[in-house]
Design an enzyme around this catalytic site. Structure first.
Site, PDB file in Angstrom:
ATOM      1  N   LYS A   1      -5.500 -61.500 -19.825  1.00  0.00           N
ATOM      2  CA  LYS A   1      -6.243 -60.247 -20.116  1.00  0.00           C
ATOM      3  C   LYS A   1      -7.811 -61.201 -18.869  1.00  0.00           C
ATOM      4  O   LYS A   1      -7.957 -60.823 -18.753  1.00  0.00           O
ATOM      5  CB  LYS A   1      -6.786 -60.265 -21.817  1.00  0.00           C
ATOM      6  CG  LYS A   1      -7.347 -58.923 -21.674  1.00  0.00           C
ATOM      7  CD  LYS A   1      -7.467 -58.489 -23.567  1.00  0.00           C
ATOM      8  CE  LYS A   1      -7.030 -59.925 -24.314  1.00  0.00           C
ATOM      9  NZ  LYS A   1      -7.044 -59.993 -25.095  1.00  0.00           N
TER      10      LYS A   1
ATOM     11  N   THR B   1      -7.569 -63.134 -17.352  1.00  0.00           N
ATOM     12  CA  THR B   1      -7.316 -63.553 -15.910  1.00  0.00           C
ATOM     13  C   THR B   1      -7.813 -62.310 -15.225  1.00  0.00           C
ATOM     14  O   THR B   1      -8.273 -61.835 -14.214  1.00  0.00           O
ATOM     15  CB  THR B   1      -5.594 -63.781 -15.300  1.00  0.00           C
ATOM     16  OG1 THR B   1      -5.460 -65.043 -16.416  1.00  0.00           O
ATOM     17  CG2 THR B   1      -5.343 -63.401 -14.161  1.00  0.00           C
TER      18      THR B   1
ATOM     19  N   ARG C   1     -15.681 -65.019 -22.941  1.00  0.00           N
ATOM     20  CA  ARG C   1     -15.899 -66.037 -24.165  1.00  0.00           C
ATOM     21  C   ARG C   1     -15.697 -67.763 -24.469  1.00  0.00           C
ATOM     22  O   ARG C   1     -14.838 -67.199 -22.786  1.00  0.00           O
ATOM     23  CB  ARG C   1     -15.026 -65.789 -25.301  1.00  0.00           C
ATOM     24  CG  ARG C   1     -15.381 -64.437 -26.510  1.00  0.00           C
ATOM     25  CD  ARG C   1     -13.412 -64.223 -27.564  1.00  0.00           C
ATOM     26  NE  ARG C   1     -12.780 -64.256 -26.228  1.00  0.00           N
ATOM     27  CZ  ARG C   1     -11.049 -63.615 -27.119  1.00  0.00           C
ATOM     28  NH1 ARG C   1     -11.734 -64.590 -28.508  1.00  0.00           N
ATOM     29  NH2 ARG C   1     -10.069 -63.974 -26.356  1.00  0.00           N
TER      30      ARG C   1
ATOM     31  N   LYS D   1      -2.263 -75.287 -26.114  1.00  0.00           N
ATOM     32  CA  LYS D   1      -2.775 -74.889 -25.251  1.00  0.00           C
ATOM     33  C   LYS D   1      -3.359 -74.682 -24.062  1.00  0.00           C
ATOM     34  O   LYS D   1      -3.671 -75.679 -23.661  1.00  0.00           O
ATOM     35  CB  LYS D   1      -3.843 -73.559 -26.090  1.00  0.00           C
ATOM     36  CG  LYS D   1      -4.485 -72.616 -25.492  1.00  0.00           C
ATOM     37  CD  LYS D   1      -4.921 -72.161 -26.774  1.00  0.00           C
ATOM     38  CE  LYS D   1      -6.794 -70.636 -26.693  1.00  0.00           C
ATOM     39  NZ  LYS D   1      -6.789 -71.876 -25.232  1.00  0.00           N
TER      40      LYS D   1
ATOM     41  N   ALA E   1     -10.389 -63.228 -32.711  1.00  0.00           N
ATOM     42  CA  ALA E   1     -10.277 -61.986 -32.584  1.00  0.00           C
ATOM     43  C   ALA E   1      -9.532 -61.473 -34.188  1.00  0.00           C
ATOM     44  O   ALA E   1      -9.384 -60.349 -34.111  1.00  0.00           O
ATOM     45  CB  ALA E   1      -9.330 -61.006 -32.017  1.00  0.00           C
TER      46      ALA E   1
ATOM     47  N   PHE F   1      -7.241 -60.286 -27.965  1.00  0.00           N
ATOM     48  CA  PHE F   1      -5.109 -59.933 -28.626  1.00  0.00           C
ATOM     49  C   PHE F   1      -5.887 -58.777 -28.069  1.00  0.00           C
ATOM     50  O   PHE F   1      -6.368 -58.503 -27.204  1.00  0.00           O
ATOM     51  CB  PHE F   1      -6.158 -60.335 -30.266  1.00  0.00           C
ATOM     52  CG  PHE F   1      -5.284 -62.033 -30.812  1.00  0.00           C
ATOM     53  CD1 PHE F   1      -4.910 -62.757 -30.445  1.00  0.00           C
ATOM     54  CD2 PHE F   1      -5.994 -61.919 -32.243  1.00  0.00           C
ATOM     55  CE1 PHE F   1      -4.851 -63.924 -30.670  1.00  0.00           C
ATOM     56  CE2 PHE F   1      -6.115 -63.712 -31.844  1.00  0.00           C
ATOM     57  CZ  PHE F   1      -4.998 -64.672 -31.289  1.00  0.00           C
TER      58      PHE F   1
ATOM     59  N   PHE G   1       3.333 -60.256 -12.253  1.00  0.00           N
ATOM     60  CA  PHE G   1       4.518 -61.149 -12.468  1.00  0.00           C
ATOM     61  C   PHE G   1       5.318 -61.685 -11.075  1.00  0.00           C
ATOM     62  O   PHE G   1       6.315 -60.872 -10.884  1.00  0.00           O
ATOM     63  CB  PHE G   1       4.419 -62.077 -13.859  1.00  0.00           C
ATOM     64  CG  PHE G   1       3.508 -62.259 -15.048  1.00  0.00           C
ATOM     65  CD1 PHE G   1       2.788 -61.490 -15.380  1.00  0.00           C
ATOM     66  CD2 PHE G   1       3.639 -64.173 -14.763  1.00  0.00           C
ATOM     67  CE1 PHE G   1       2.440 -61.641 -16.234  1.00  0.00           C
ATOM     68  CE2 PHE G   1       2.937 -63.946 -15.687  1.00  0.00           C
ATOM     69  CZ  PHE G   1       2.022 -63.592 -16.812  1.00  0.00           C
TER      70      PHE G   1
ATOM     71  N   TRP H   1      -3.581 -63.567 -10.123  1.00  0.00           N
ATOM     72  CA  TRP H   1      -3.438 -64.259 -10.628  1.00  0.00           C
ATOM     73  C   TRP H   1      -2.979 -65.081  -8.879  1.00  0.00           C
ATOM     74  O   TRP H   1      -3.795 -66.518  -8.651  1.00  0.00           O
ATOM     75  CB  TRP H   1      -2.424 -64.638 -10.883  1.00  0.00           C
ATOM     76  CG  TRP H   1      -2.118 -66.285 -11.500  1.00  0.00           C
ATOM     77  CD1 TRP H   1      -2.268 -66.777 -12.459  1.00  0.00           C
ATOM     78  CD2 TRP H   1      -0.943 -67.002 -10.906  1.00  0.00           C
ATOM     79  NE1 TRP H   1      -1.668 -68.025 -12.375  1.00  0.00           N
ATOM     80  CE2 TRP H   1      -0.875 -68.629 -11.672  1.00  0.00           C
ATOM     81  CE3 TRP H   1      -0.964 -67.465  -9.608  1.00  0.00           C
ATOM     82  CZ2 TRP H   1      -0.984 -69.890 -10.990  1.00  0.00           C
ATOM     83  CZ3 TRP H   1      -0.291 -68.951  -9.578  1.00  0.00           C
ATOM     84  CH2 TRP H   1      -0.766 -70.153 -10.070  1.00  0.00           C
TER      85      TRP H   1
END
Lengths: 555, 555
Positions: free
Chosen positions: B69, B71, B92, B103, B272, B300, B380, B408
């Site tokens: 999201k 990206t 954020r 992560k 979230a 999320f 992708f 991406w």
């Protein structure tokens, strides 16, 4: 007028203008807002810095009356600039936690302040929080390793000496039990939190030469033992790389300005009772690389900050001071001479005289390092001429330079006499600095040297825990490190009640801690508070932000 | 190539140049190094911002395959800029703690990143540590009040709900006992640490309009009860002024740049699942005040971040979105359609089809707010044409706009189709945004509305603790606050195992927490993790600083 009032009335110069005074252009600095900047490490120049005159400001044994060492340091640097010497003052960063307790700021006072004082006293450029994060990351990695089944080093949780830190006065965190809540939430064990300034990482940052040296020292942090009694260091947990990454900006010194628009470099803030008590080696070297005169300070009295400055900081970094200023106040001498705290405003020539032995001992101590001290009498409104004459007479009898400095009220103008005395000492080049002990001596010899020669103790006694720690230190081959005594700042002895010049006392070493990363050994000689508490009515109750977005009630 | 590799190869523009694109000169911003700056609050302009087009990027229910999201948000803003719309992306701030766990960063990926990514992912401009300090100051003041004899509010230690926070993955701090060590070291009690992003102060900062409103909300924080059952708020401890002082810079939004040199504003980072999951109101308004198009995201799936964005953030601040982009990936739809995680690379048209109901439910949910959603298929390498056609066919049947976004690999160039679809929706002006519920309804009605209309639950059941909390909420007259459900992000339901579009389930509310400062009520519907742990081999083991002083091994 409060310090904040005086500071607020001052029109600050853009930090680019201050950098310009150091020969740095806007491209070479990293700005943090308009009035703070970080300086690049590549501006440290060993050749240039060896030509700069380093002046250490220290003090007699602290009293509740206050000595104003930071104020004198700032005022002296203003005075020297007025006298035509290009001077930078290099200081420690204040700790945030005590701001909300009872303590005032640590950015000088009156017309000898560094600015912007509210920023410097709060988050500043984030160095303390980076140190806190790096410290607590190692703690999280240790507890994670205790928890792990597949990556376990077999650390015995009962031996872990690495605590956590937080830059707040929070007594409820001194002693805690963590890891409760069952198998998924860690291994229960007893630990605690210190205030961030007391972190070994603070001491490490302040002694590091560069990023690489920082990483090496971080890897050397001693964490505890395995169940097989094997020592574990941070490097065994592969923690030092990530910790260094967290400190990559914190290692750069911070540039701000004095109230008179001269450069001030502020960087690192270890305590002088449990650590070395002076700003980073990098900041001192930066100041010296960029200016002809560099004024710096060391925490508490000369017996703590001064001794450690010389034997630890100077010896490890090759710095050689050209002058030492010993700060004294009439009020503090009266207190050492037996006067009551509430009577210090009243003239009392006898008490000043009775307090002189404390001053005398610190002067003797400075001379043991081959340096002629300059006495600075930090003037207060309540001082009378008779009282001041006690000190000046004493100084002339000893053939030592002395000056009254009125820097709180007058800024640099109030430090012209002091500045001239300091210049005279430096230009006569009568200083032949040598440290007090050789790091290669045994731990006991090194401790005894400090105890007897600096504190004036008869001899040193070791408790059972300290003796066990000595054995551990030799086993770990860490005995060639210098000594950083943890001692009360209130007395030359280890008993806070013994004012003046205590004699015939025995220094009792209860425990000995290892700061293998910082690179020193810490004999503990009393109850040293590493996590202060808040008072019943904390200062936080009066701190506020007004409708213009300005902070009020700070000090 | 890793994200850090791609980021490192990018030549950053000085932040002054990025500010210039927003019509701000160097004097108007506060630089934090050369590539970060804080923006002054006085640049928020209500008239201008009402003309800006606000676009929310949200997603289907998250899966381990990742939806991208952030990206997409960054790529879309690059695409819109390429299409001649002056656009700013508002995001954020990432949490520091998880960087050392497993992560990756939270700064986008590939050629759709915000820079400097290593700074943004580490300390950034110190906002998180300011929040942490303000949070823990209140905790220290609470424990100090428990300790105090002369300033006691009579707080019952067993009722204190305010914990401490630390921005690290540190499971051993989840459950702790503090205040041990005797009478001088606090009152023993059980408490714990959350990760800083989970602090109510994070939620407060993100909903505050200005400094004054921030202070008011901080004062409203509910702390616990006295022994007489009287509620205690932060204002009763006179803590809100000092807390506001600590946050005076953190309240200013941060300006950075995208990989293509467009402006990005990054500010605040609540989760979230337990909070509102979106950047500060101030940052969104700043972006809108300074640009024609503003792209933002909510955490999320739409059921969590999206619903809260509309019902809490938009309703409290008056913001009105003009478009919503729903991010989906072929891989995630296959996962929702029952495919195994390790098989997601293989073409599986049937699984994509079976996963569609999750997409469909989120689309329906968006439409309930009066908005036509645009579907973004985040491409992708492993996606095949047949699989993509499943979604595009589905969209045309529903008469909804859809575009494949290859951000991406291609940055803004890969988002031109998506950008054009978004522009079409906005220019047709078919959006008539309305929130889903009225804050004035009863707590139970509000919860039921979200549960049945958004999650698709049959009805809501309350456990004993939740019923007791309901009574408390009405007693405290806090029932007119909006609802911020704490729920698993993995499912539309409260059961993380129910993928796709769960039906016929009952939402079970176990407890209800009060965020009186942030201004919402938090029904807890499962075990919500507020302090993550590190994995057996934490990412910190690979993070390092190389000899050039650059961070390596980050992601």
């Amino acid at each position: 007028m409060t310090d904040l009032d005086i500071a607020s009335q001052c029109k600050l110069e853009p930090i680019t203008k201050i950098a310009d005074k150091l020969g740095l252009n806007a491209e070479e600095i990293e700005m943090y807002g308009k009035y703070k900047a970080k300086l690049p490490l590549n501006k440290i120049n060993e050749e240039k810095l060896n030509k700069s005159k380093l002046i250490l400001v220290t003090a007699i044994s602290p009293t509740p009356a206050g000595e104003g060492k930071t104020t004198i340091s700032i005022g002296l640097s203003e005075g020297l600039n007025k006298l035509g010497k290009q001077t930078t003052v290099v200081l420690r960063e204040p700790s945030l936690g005590p701001v909300f307790g009872i303590k005032g700021g640590a950015t000088g006072g009156g017309y000898s302040q560094v600015l912007p004082m509210e920023d410097i006293n709060l988050h500043f450029t984030g160095d303390f929080s980076a140190i806190e994060k790096a410290h607590n990351l190692l703690a999280a990695i240790i507890d994670n390793n205790l928890q792990s089944k597949t990556n376990s080093l077999g650390i015995d949780p009962r031996t872990v000496v690495w605590k956590r830190v937080m830059d707040l006065n929070d007594r409820a965190l001194r002693n805690v039990v963590i890891g409760l809540g069952g198998t998924t939430s860690g291994v229960p064990r007893e630990t605690g939190f210190d205030i961030t300034a007391a972190s070994e990482i603070m001491a490490i940052l302040c002694l590091s030469k560069d990023l690489e040296n920082l990483k090496e020292r971080l890897g050397n942090i001693f964490v505890g033992y395995t169940f097989d009694k094997k020592p574990i260091y941070a490097r065994d947990l592969k923690a030092e790389g990530a910790m260094t990454a967290l400190l990559k900006d914190a290692i750069k010194p911070n540039l701000v300005q004095t109230i008179e628009g001269n450069p001030a470099i502020i960087h690192g803030g270890p305590f002088a009772n449990i650590a070395q008590g002076t700003n980073t080696v990098i900041a001192t070297k930066m100041g010296m690389s960029l200016s002809d005169y560099t004024v710096t300070e060391a925490g508490f009295g000369f017996d703590l900050g001064g001794e450690k400055f010389f034997n630890i900081k100077c010896q490890s970094s090759g710095l050689k001071p050209k002058a030492v200023v010993l700060t004294a106040t009439i009020r503090a001498l009266k207190y050492h001479g037996g006067a009551d705290l509430q009577d210090l405003k009243n003239s009392n020539v006898e008490a000043v005289k009775k307090g002189l032995p404390n001053l005398e001992k610190h002067l003797e101590n400075i001379q043991k390092f081959g340096i002629t001290p300059v006495i600075a009498i930090n003037k207060f409104q309540t001082d009378d001429e008779e009282e001041i004459k006690v000190i000046t007479d004493f100084a002339s009898k000893k053939e030592l330079p002395v000056a009254v400095a009125d820097v709180w009220a007058k800024g640099g103008e109030g430090a012209l006499d002091l500045g001239n005395e300091v210049i005279k000492v430096i230009e006569k080049n009568h200083v032949d600095f040598k440290p007090l002990y050789d790091w290669d001596k045994s731990v006991e010899e090194k401790i005894a040297t400090i105890a007897t020669k600096i504190y004036g103790a008869e001899h040193v006694e070791y408790g059972a825990k300290a003796r066990a720690a000595l054995k551990r230190i030799y086993d770990l081959k860490l005995d060639k490190l210098p000594i950083c005594v943890a001692k009360t700042q209130k007395s030359l002895s280890d008993d806070p009640k013994l004012l003046g010049r205590p004699k015939d006392f025995i220094l009792k070493v209860r425990e000995i801690e290892i700061a293998a990363g910082a690179g020193f050994i810490i004999p503990i000689t009393g109850d040293i508070m590493r996590m202060p508490g808040l008072p019943a009515h904390p200062a936080s109750e009066n701190i506020d932000v007004n409708s213009e977005g300005e902070i009020v009630g700070l000090f």
